[in-house]
Motif scaffolding. Structure first.
Motif, PDB file in Angstrom:
ATOM      1  N   ALA A  31       4.030   4.446 -17.291  1.00  0.00           N
ATOM      2  CA  ALA A  31       3.845   3.154 -16.663  1.00  0.00           C
ATOM      3  C   ALA A  31       3.711   3.302 -15.106  1.00  0.00           C
ATOM      4  O   ALA A  31       4.323   4.190 -14.644  1.00  0.00           O
ATOM      5  CB  ALA A  31       5.017   2.389 -16.842  1.00  0.00           C
ATOM      6  N   ARG A  32       2.605   2.627 -14.874  1.00  0.00           N
ATOM      7  CA  ARG A  32       2.520   2.544 -13.158  1.00  0.00           C
ATOM      8  C   ARG A  32       3.709   2.077 -12.368  1.00  0.00           C
ATOM      9  O   ARG A  32       4.449   1.044 -12.715  1.00  0.00           O
ATOM     10  CB  ARG A  32       1.341   1.580 -12.863  1.00  0.00           C
ATOM     11  CG  ARG A  32       0.995   1.489 -11.389  1.00  0.00           C
ATOM     12  CD  ARG A  32      -0.233   0.518 -11.084  1.00  0.00           C
ATOM     13  NE  ARG A  32      -1.496   1.137 -11.486  1.00  0.00           N
ATOM     14  CZ  ARG A  32      -2.766   0.716 -11.696  1.00  0.00           C
ATOM     15  NH1 ARG A  32      -2.697  -0.483 -11.048  1.00  0.00           N
ATOM     16  NH2 ARG A  32      -3.491   1.358 -12.043  1.00  0.00           N
ATOM     17  N   THR A  33       3.995   2.800 -11.491  1.00  0.00           N
ATOM     18  CA  THR A  33       5.228   2.316 -10.609  1.00  0.00           C
ATOM     19  C   THR A  33       4.868   1.202  -9.754  1.00  0.00           C
ATOM     20  O   THR A  33       3.878   1.136  -9.227  1.00  0.00           O
ATOM     21  CB  THR A  33       5.927   3.638  -9.779  1.00  0.00           C
ATOM     22  OG1 THR A  33       4.906   4.065  -9.102  1.00  0.00           O
ATOM     23  CG2 THR A  33       6.199   4.796 -10.800  1.00  0.00           C
ATOM     24  N   ALA A  34       5.896   0.312  -9.768  1.00  0.00           N
ATOM     25  CA  ALA A  34       5.820  -0.851  -8.797  1.00  0.00           C
ATOM     26  C   ALA A  34       5.846  -0.212  -7.254  1.00  0.00           C
ATOM     27  O   ALA A  34       6.341   0.648  -7.039  1.00  0.00           O
ATOM     28  CB  ALA A  34       6.987  -1.678  -9.178  1.00  0.00           C
ATOM     29  N   ALA A  35       5.396  -1.343  -6.738  1.00  0.00           N
ATOM     30  CA  ALA A  35       5.351  -1.031  -4.884  1.00  0.00           C
ATOM     31  C   ALA A  35       6.863  -0.872  -4.605  1.00  0.00           C
ATOM     32  O   ALA A  35       7.656  -1.578  -5.251  1.00  0.00           O
ATOM     33  CB  ALA A  35       4.707  -2.023  -4.417  1.00  0.00           C
ATOM     34  N   PRO A  36       7.293   0.071  -3.818  1.00  0.00           N
ATOM     35  CA  PRO A  36       8.429   0.057  -3.316  1.00  0.00           C
ATOM     36  C   PRO A  36       8.885  -1.167  -2.579  1.00  0.00           C
ATOM     37  O   PRO A  36       8.357  -1.828  -1.760  1.00  0.00           O
ATOM     38  CB  PRO A  36       8.446   1.387  -2.327  1.00  0.00           C
ATOM     39  CG  PRO A  36       6.957   1.486  -1.903  1.00  0.00           C
ATOM     40  CD  PRO A  36       6.246   1.054  -3.070  1.00  0.00           C
ATOM     41  N   THR A  37      10.366  -1.236  -2.395  1.00  0.00           N
ATOM     42  CA  THR A  37      10.706  -2.526  -1.660  1.00  0.00           C
ATOM     43  C   THR A  37      10.608  -2.251  -0.317  1.00  0.00           C
ATOM     44  O   THR A  37      10.657  -3.300   0.599  1.00  0.00           O
ATOM     45  CB  THR A  37      12.190  -2.921  -1.951  1.00  0.00           C
ATOM     46  OG1 THR A  37      12.986  -1.792  -2.097  1.00  0.00           O
ATOM     47  CG2 THR A  37      12.059  -3.370  -3.856  1.00  0.00           C
ATOM     48  N   THR A  38      10.841  -1.275   0.173  1.00  0.00           N
ATOM     49  CA  THR A  38      10.598  -0.754   1.514  1.00  0.00           C
ATOM     50  C   THR A  38       9.408   0.176   1.586  1.00  0.00           C
ATOM     51  O   THR A  38       9.161   1.103   1.098  1.00  0.00           O
ATOM     52  CB  THR A  38      11.831  -0.062   2.069  1.00  0.00           C
ATOM     53  OG1 THR A  38      12.158   1.460   1.263  1.00  0.00           O
ATOM     54  CG2 THR A  38      13.242  -0.850   1.972  1.00  0.00           C
ATOM     55  N   ALA A  39       8.752  -0.181   2.868  1.00  0.00           N
ATOM     56  CA  ALA A  39       7.420   0.744   2.993  1.00  0.00           C
ATOM     57  C   ALA A  39       7.793   1.996   3.403  1.00  0.00           C
ATOM     58  O   ALA A  39       8.888   2.093   4.055  1.00  0.00           O
ATOM     59  CB  ALA A  39       6.715  -0.050   4.110  1.00  0.00           C
ATOM     60  N   ALA A 268       0.440  -2.467  -0.439  1.00  0.00           N
ATOM     61  CA  ALA A 268      -0.576  -2.604  -1.306  1.00  0.00           C
ATOM     62  C   ALA A 268      -1.277  -1.590  -1.865  1.00  0.00           C
ATOM     63  O   ALA A 268      -1.676  -1.478  -2.893  1.00  0.00           O
ATOM     64  CB  ALA A 268      -1.668  -3.550  -0.605  1.00  0.00           C
ATOM     65  N   ALA A 269      -1.265  -0.333  -0.959  1.00  0.00           N
ATOM     66  CA  ALA A 269      -1.987   0.578  -1.638  1.00  0.00           C
ATOM     67  C   ALA A 269      -0.903   1.310  -2.652  1.00  0.00           C
ATOM     68  O   ALA A 269      -1.460   2.052  -3.488  1.00  0.00           O
ATOM     69  CB  ALA A 269      -2.252   1.743  -0.236  1.00  0.00           C
ATOM     70  N   VAL A 270       0.245   1.548  -2.413  1.00  0.00           N
ATOM     71  CA  VAL A 270       1.251   2.014  -3.326  1.00  0.00           C
ATOM     72  C   VAL A 270       1.053   1.203  -4.666  1.00  0.00           C
ATOM     73  O   VAL A 270       1.080   1.553  -5.770  1.00  0.00           O
ATOM     74  CB  VAL A 270       2.752   2.142  -2.876  1.00  0.00           C
ATOM     75  CG1 VAL A 270       3.659   2.387  -4.002  1.00  0.00           C
ATOM     76  CG2 VAL A 270       2.571   3.086  -1.730  1.00  0.00           C
ATOM     77  N   ALA A 271       1.103  -0.040  -4.485  1.00  0.00           N
ATOM     78  CA  ALA A 271       0.866  -1.184  -5.759  1.00  0.00           C
ATOM     79  C   ALA A 271      -0.133  -0.690  -6.682  1.00  0.00           C
ATOM     80  O   ALA A 271      -0.210  -0.763  -7.627  1.00  0.00           O
ATOM     81  CB  ALA A 271       1.188  -2.604  -5.283  1.00  0.00           C
ATOM     82  N   ALA A 272      -1.398  -0.333  -5.892  1.00  0.00           N
ATOM     83  CA  ALA A 272      -2.522  -0.436  -6.482  1.00  0.00           C
ATOM     84  C   ALA A 272      -2.884   0.983  -7.132  1.00  0.00           C
ATOM     85  O   ALA A 272      -3.761   1.528  -7.592  1.00  0.00           O
ATOM     86  CB  ALA A 272      -3.663  -0.778  -5.508  1.00  0.00           C
TER      87      ALA A 272
END
Length: 280
Positions: A31-39, A268-272
């Motif tokens: 599964a695609r990992t969600a964006a981290p809560t901390t950048a 946004a880049a990690v989320a994508a």
């Protein structure tokens, strides 16, 4: 003659053991990992809350501005004492000067000198610390406009002759790194006017201090002339402090805005599912 044992198998045969089906759970799709809560911080390294150099720059900038205001207040106080000394010189010319007036003026001048020295040293220490952090933030957020390593933000003040230009260059780096658009190339590096005004006033104030220190008045006219030189130097110190406040406020706020923008872009880049660049 045949051996009866030749017809017997050398090794006894055993029945084959039964086989049982083995049920293996099928691996779920990744599964695609969600964006981290901390950048992530500079370079894309994680392992905890992101600590960008710009994250503490705004607070340190506020402390630096407060110290500059204190230094500015001390300069205004010194100007008030210089006006009092001017009045004493006028009284000496008319013969109305008393010994107690001279004693009080000398004591006040000594106190002002001690307070000014402490204020200058404390303000310089805080400003140099701020400049180092600001340059590190610029180097991580906008490396295309950086001309020197961040260590020179400290060492550049203490090298003879080099300290006439290197602090100005480091402040220009920090200023450009905060206000110039992302991806700016080295050919687009330009010293911004607030930095030029601040550095010019600072050098002029130091020249005024040198001139005042070499004076040794022996007459009322020479004492008035030295008083005017010291007063002029204090006025320039006040203007230099105001210019420094403008530079610190502009760099700190712009760097913090850039930091927030880059953190949002990374999240946004990690989320994508995109890869992150080595430099923010």
């Amino acid at each position: 003659m045949t051996n009866p044992c030749d017809d017997e198998p050398v090794h006894p045969s055993y029945p084959e053991p039964p086989t049982y089906p083995v049920s293996r759970p099928s691996s779920p799709p990744l599964a695609r990992t969600a964006a981290p809560t901390t950048a992530l911080g500079p370079g894309g390294y994680g392992g905890g809350p992101a600590v960008w150099p710009g994250s503490r720059l705004l607070a340190l900038g506020a402390v630096t501005i407060a110290m500059l205001l204190v230094d500015l207040g001390v300069a205004v106080w010194s100007m008030h004492l210089l006006l009092g000394q001017r009045d004493l010189l006028d009284r000496a010319e008319t013969g109305s000067l008393t010994t107690s007036m001279i004693t009080d003026a000398v004591a006040a001048a000594n106190r002002a000198d001690h307070v000014a020295l402490v204020a200058h040293l404390a303000t310089a220490a805080v400003f140099i610390s701020w400049l180092y952090v600001a340059h590190r933030a610029a180097a991580s957020q906008n490396p295309g406009v950086i001309t020197h390593g961040s260590g020179w933000a400290i060492g550049g003040w203490f090298v003879p002759f080099l300290n006439l230009v290197r602090p100005y260059q480091m402040t220009t780096d920090a200023y450009n790194g905060a206000v110039v658009g992302l991806g700016a190339q080295p050919r687009h590096r330009k010293a911004r006017r607030p930095v030029q005004v601040w550095w010019g006033l600072l050098l002029l104030a130091q020249i005024g201090d040198r001139l005042a220190a070499t004076g040794d008045p022996t007459t009322l006219d020479s004492a008035r002339a030295q008083n005017a030189v010291v007063m002029g130097a204090e006025v320039v110190w006040v203007l230099a402090a105001v210019a420094a406040i403008v530079v610190v406020a502009r760099v700190s706020s712009a760097s913090d805005e850039r930091r927030a923008q880059l953190i949002a872009q990374r999240a946004a880049a990690v989320a994508a599912g995109h890869s992150l660049p080595l430099h923010p």
